[in-house]
Scaffold this motif. Structure first.
Motif, PDB file in Angstrom:
ATOM      1  N   ARG A   1       1.199  -0.947   0.044  1.00  0.00           N
ATOM      2  CA  ARG A   1       0.191   0.207  -0.495  1.00  0.00           C
ATOM      3  C   ARG A   1       0.494   1.162  -0.228  1.00  0.00           C
ATOM      4  O   ARG A   1       2.251   1.254   0.742  1.00  0.00           O
ATOM      5  CB  ARG A   1      -0.606  -0.111   1.218  1.00  0.00           C
ATOM      6  N   TYR A   2       0.428   2.457  -1.049  1.00  0.00           N
ATOM      7  CA  TYR A   2       1.584   3.025  -1.261  1.00  0.00           C
ATOM      8  C   TYR A   2       0.979   4.766  -1.060  1.00  0.00           C
ATOM      9  O   TYR A   2      -0.814   3.548  -2.208  1.00  0.00           O
ATOM     10  CB  TYR A   2       2.914   3.298  -1.533  1.00  0.00           C
ATOM     11  N   GLY A   3       0.980   6.164  -0.913  1.00  0.00           N
ATOM     12  CA  GLY A   3       0.314   6.939  -1.466  1.00  0.00           C
ATOM     13  C   GLY A   3       1.064   7.470  -3.036  1.00  0.00           C
ATOM     14  O   GLY A   3       2.612   7.531  -2.913  1.00  0.00           O
TER      15      GLY A   3
ATOM     16  N   ILE B   1      13.077   3.660 -10.793  1.00  0.00           N
ATOM     17  CA  ILE B   1      11.833   2.029 -10.522  1.00  0.00           C
ATOM     18  C   ILE B   1      10.613   2.414 -10.969  1.00  0.00           C
ATOM     19  O   ILE B   1      10.626   4.001 -11.361  1.00  0.00           O
ATOM     20  CB  ILE B   1      11.964   2.460  -9.177  1.00  0.00           C
ATOM     21  N   ASP B   2       9.980   1.798 -11.997  1.00  0.00           N
ATOM     22  CA  ASP B   2       9.120   1.878 -12.682  1.00  0.00           C
ATOM     23  C   ASP B   2       9.144   2.502 -14.265  1.00  0.00           C
ATOM     24  O   ASP B   2       9.192   3.629 -14.203  1.00  0.00           O
ATOM     25  CB  ASP B   2       7.746   2.950 -11.650  1.00  0.00           C
ATOM     26  N   TYR B   3       9.996   1.824 -15.043  1.00  0.00           N
ATOM     27  CA  TYR B   3      10.322   2.076 -16.086  1.00  0.00           C
ATOM     28  C   TYR B   3       8.847   1.777 -16.712  1.00  0.00           C
ATOM     29  O   TYR B   3       8.419   0.884 -17.633  1.00  0.00           O
ATOM     30  CB  TYR B   3      10.985   1.080 -17.268  1.00  0.00           C
TER      31      TYR B   3
ATOM     32  N   ILE C   1      10.540  -0.459  -1.585  1.00  0.00           N
ATOM     33  CA  ILE C   1       9.200   0.977  -0.545  1.00  0.00           C
ATOM     34  C   ILE C   1      10.089   1.701  -1.734  1.00  0.00           C
ATOM     35  O   ILE C   1      11.524   2.446  -1.742  1.00  0.00           O
ATOM     36  CB  ILE C   1      10.416   0.475   1.000  1.00  0.00           C
ATOM     37  N   ARG C   2       9.196   2.826  -1.367  1.00  0.00           N
ATOM     38  CA  ARG C   2       8.457   4.278  -2.484  1.00  0.00           C
ATOM     39  C   ARG C   2       8.233   5.243  -1.354  1.00  0.00           C
ATOM     40  O   ARG C   2       8.214   4.620  -0.259  1.00  0.00           O
ATOM     41  CB  ARG C   2       7.953   4.133  -3.301  1.00  0.00           C
ATOM     42  N   PHE C   3       8.728   6.270  -1.693  1.00  0.00           N
ATOM     43  CA  PHE C   3       8.391   7.696  -0.832  1.00  0.00           C
ATOM     44  C   PHE C   3       7.385   7.192  -0.564  1.00  0.00           C
ATOM     45  O   PHE C   3       6.115   7.683   0.714  1.00  0.00           O
ATOM     46  CB  PHE C   3       8.804   8.513  -1.979  1.00  0.00           C
TER      47      PHE C   3
ATOM     48  N   THR D   1       6.006  11.087  -6.387  1.00  0.00           N
ATOM     49  CA  THR D   1       6.595  10.573  -5.069  1.00  0.00           C
ATOM     50  C   THR D   1       6.422   9.420  -4.702  1.00  0.00           C
ATOM     51  O   THR D   1       7.291   8.688  -4.581  1.00  0.00           O
ATOM     52  CB  THR D   1       5.942  11.181  -4.448  1.00  0.00           C
ATOM     53  N   ASP D   2       5.120   7.939  -5.756  1.00  0.00           N
ATOM     54  CA  ASP D   2       5.237   6.613  -5.271  1.00  0.00           C
ATOM     55  C   ASP D   2       6.483   6.077  -6.599  1.00  0.00           C
ATOM     56  O   ASP D   2       5.997   5.258  -6.426  1.00  0.00           O
ATOM     57  CB  ASP D   2       3.861   6.397  -6.283  1.00  0.00           C
ATOM     58  N   ASN D   3       6.776   6.641  -7.538  1.00  0.00           N
ATOM     59  CA  ASN D   3       8.137   6.736  -8.196  1.00  0.00           C
ATOM     60  C   ASN D   3       9.069   6.334  -7.867  1.00  0.00           C
ATOM     61  O   ASN D   3      10.271   6.633  -8.910  1.00  0.00           O
ATOM     62  CB  ASN D   3       7.652   7.255  -9.725  1.00  0.00           C
ATOM     63  N   MET D   4       9.111   6.780  -6.797  1.00  0.00           N
ATOM     64  CA  MET D   4      10.802   7.417  -6.235  1.00  0.00           C
ATOM     65  C   MET D   4      11.344   6.305  -5.227  1.00  0.00           C
ATOM     66  O   MET D   4      10.360   5.857  -3.908  1.00  0.00           O
ATOM     67  CB  MET D   4      10.379   8.530  -5.819  1.00  0.00           C
TER      68      MET D   4
HETATM   69 MG    MG Z   1       4.556   3.072 -10.281  1.00  0.00          MG
END
Ligand code: MG
Ligand code: AMP
Length: 524
Positions: free
Chosen positions: A89-91, A283-285, A201-203, A273-276
């Motif tokens: 779960r992330y935002g 991350i996330d190409y 894990i992302r921001f 920020t979810d791709n950091m």
């Molecule tokens: Mg993404």
């Protein structure tokens, strides 16, 4: 055949708080860091390619093909013994706006494997819906999976921190996509990529807990992250100072990553920020791209064509802004804004000094002199004033013999325009080269050392967008050979590899405005 079945560990799920709902349907999740959910079994999985080196990192063998058992696990057909797949779960802030809950909408984590003292997590991208799929279907199309698969490896071999790719498997199922969101949906072949990283894990994982005031979960996630991935920051126990040091480390890792992106002309395209990554991994190409002609305003992402928020030149500023959002999210753990502000205020200077060193390396200087800044910015102006291929320009520059009259011949293949260069441009170029010649005289390394430095800083081969598109077009005709060929070339981007000279060419004209080559959307 790769037969060894390594043991999965459930590092993350054992330490963090699970969603208590086990049914897999789209919903808002509260008070949890992840939800358990299983992949969907593909109807006819076919293994297309896998990366032996990454298999080796996991200790699952490095022979010619993956075992049937591994193919089943990596396609989502089979859940390995001892694993309990889950979605995080992330935002996140998307294009500058808080978007609320996002989460792994089409990524399912299998757990981690410890090999040679290193713990790596495996994640299937495109293996079906999760509680976080929102309006999406949880699947991925072949074209976007090829792009992710190839670029993860290309970036790694360029020396840039990134998630890795283990396997590319087609599912045999069709996925409907409206590539340009213009009311023309089409059926495309589906695929699953297995990605590998210390963690995903992302921001945004921290942001979601902060946004919903789940402070116990915020602390649990932060402590888990520090204990497992930044243990050297812990003195006696985790306290405010540890969180501050940790934030400082994340800022440095992020700055490092962005300097490298700028070095090779990589544009991420969706720096939400979810791709950091918290590890400073690329991350996330999605709609990423490499600059062909050096254009600081370029973004490959058509969804961002208006504001160009994520254009090449803006990446360091966006990284800084994203770090501010991370600081805001972890503030409740520290309750003192000053140290976080101090670290954030330091970021631009630290970044700039690293950027200067990187630019000095690109130009073959053994150190940065105060006067170099003008040389760097003048060069960027020069490269922008006439369409100049970034990769070819820098690579050819290493061959410069110090004679002004050799410049035209040296750079002839770097220009996109076919008509002669204007006098005005040639004068500006002469002026820059005269300054460069003077500057080279202050170098304290030999010419051969200078050439070596430049050739390990300026790649000969980057994963140009059109090259990937050629591989995709062939794959759509059931010819997957170009994927392995590109993997092979991109394994040694700094080596001459004369047999692959054709891949060291500027973007052909047919690719200038072709979908997938210069224009990409988030639809994947
Ligand atoms: Mg993404
Ligand atoms: P991205 O732009 O790829 O970083 O994705 C942003 C968010 O949309 C993430 O939460 C993704 O998991 C989600 N997402 C993207 N594509 C899909 C899809 N096909 N199905 C479900 N969720 C998706």
């Amino acid at each position: 055949m790769v037969t060894t079945l390594a043991k999965f560990h459930q590092l993350l799920t054992k330490s963090l708080t699970a969603d208590l709902e086990y049914q897999n349907y789209t919903r808002q999740v509260a008070n949890a860091s992840y939800s358990f959910c299983d992949p969907i079994k593909p109807s006819q999985p076919q293994s297309i390619s896998y990366v032996k080196e990454v298999a080796g990192l996991l200790g699952i063998g490095a022979k010619d093909e993956l075992s049937k058992e591994w193919q089943a696990i990596l396609s989502g057909s089979k859940v390995a013994n001892g694993t309990k797949p889950f979605a995080m779960r992330y935002g996140g802030h998307q294009f500058g706006n808080w978007a609320g809950q996002l989460g792994d909408g089409r990524a399912i984590n299998l757990g981690n494997i410890v090999h040679d003292g290193q713990s790596l997590e495996l994640q299937l991208k495109g293996a079906g819906p999760t509680p976080y799929s929102r309006a999406g279907d949880g699947f991925a199309v072949l074209r976007s999976s090829i792009r992710e698969y190839l670029c993860s490896e290309a970036m790694h071999h360029l020396g840039i921190a990134t998630t890795r790719a283990l396997s590319l498997i087609t599912t045999g199922d069709w996925v409907t996509r409206d590539m340009f969101y213009d009311g023309h949906p089409e059926q495309e072949p589906g695929a699953v990529v297995c990605r590998v990283a210390p963690s995903f894990i992302r921001f945004g994982n921290f942001q979601i807990h902060a946004a919903y005031q789940e402070l116990d979960l915020l602390k649990q996630l932060a402590d888990f992250t520090i204990k497992n991935y930044f243990p050297n920051l812990i003195e006696k126990s985790i306290d405010k100072q540890t969180y501050i040091a940790w934030f400082d480390t994340v800022c440095h890792l992020t700055a490092d990553m962005i300097v490298h992106w700028q070095r090779v002309g990589f544009v991420h395209g969706v720096m939400n920020t979810d791709n950091m990554s918290l590890h400073g991994l690329t991350i996330d190409y999605g709609p990423y791209g490499f600059l062909d002609n050096f254009d600081p305003d370029w973004t490959p992402n058509t969804t961002d064509a208006q504001g160009k928020r994520y254009r090449y030149a803006n990446q360091p500023y966006i990284a800084h802004w994203n770090l501010l959002k991370l600081a805001e999210a972890i503030y409740p753990l520290i309750e003192d804004a000053k140290p976080l502000e101090a670290i954030l205020n330091q970021f631009p200077d630290d970044y700039q000094s690293q950027w200067h060193t990187m630019m000095a390396n690109k130009l073959g200087f053994d150190r940065v002199l105060p006067s170099d800044q003008k040389l760097f910015t003048d060069l960027e102006k020069l490269l922008t004033s006439v369409e100049t291929d970034m990769t070819i320009f820098y690579r050819e520059l290493a061959k410069f013999d110090g004679q002004l009259n050799s410049v035209s011949t040296l750079l002839k293949d770097a220009y996109y325009q076919t008509e002669p260069l204007t006098n005005e441009y040639q004068q500006a170029r002469n002026q820059w080269f005269l300054a460069y010649i003077q500057r080279l005289k202050q170098n304290s390394i030999s010419t051969s050392e200078k050439v070596r430095l430049m050739n390990r800083t300026n790649p000969k081969y980057v994963l140009r967008n059109y090259l990937t598109q050629v591989a995709i077009d062939k794959a759509h005709q059931n010819d997957y050979s170009e994927i392995d060929k590109l993997l092979e070339i991109m394994r040694q981007p700094y080596a001459e590899q004369p047999e692959y000279q054709d891949y060291y060419q500027k973007r052909p004209e047919w690719a200038r405005h072709k979908a997938g080559c210069s224009m990409l959307s988030c639809s994947s």
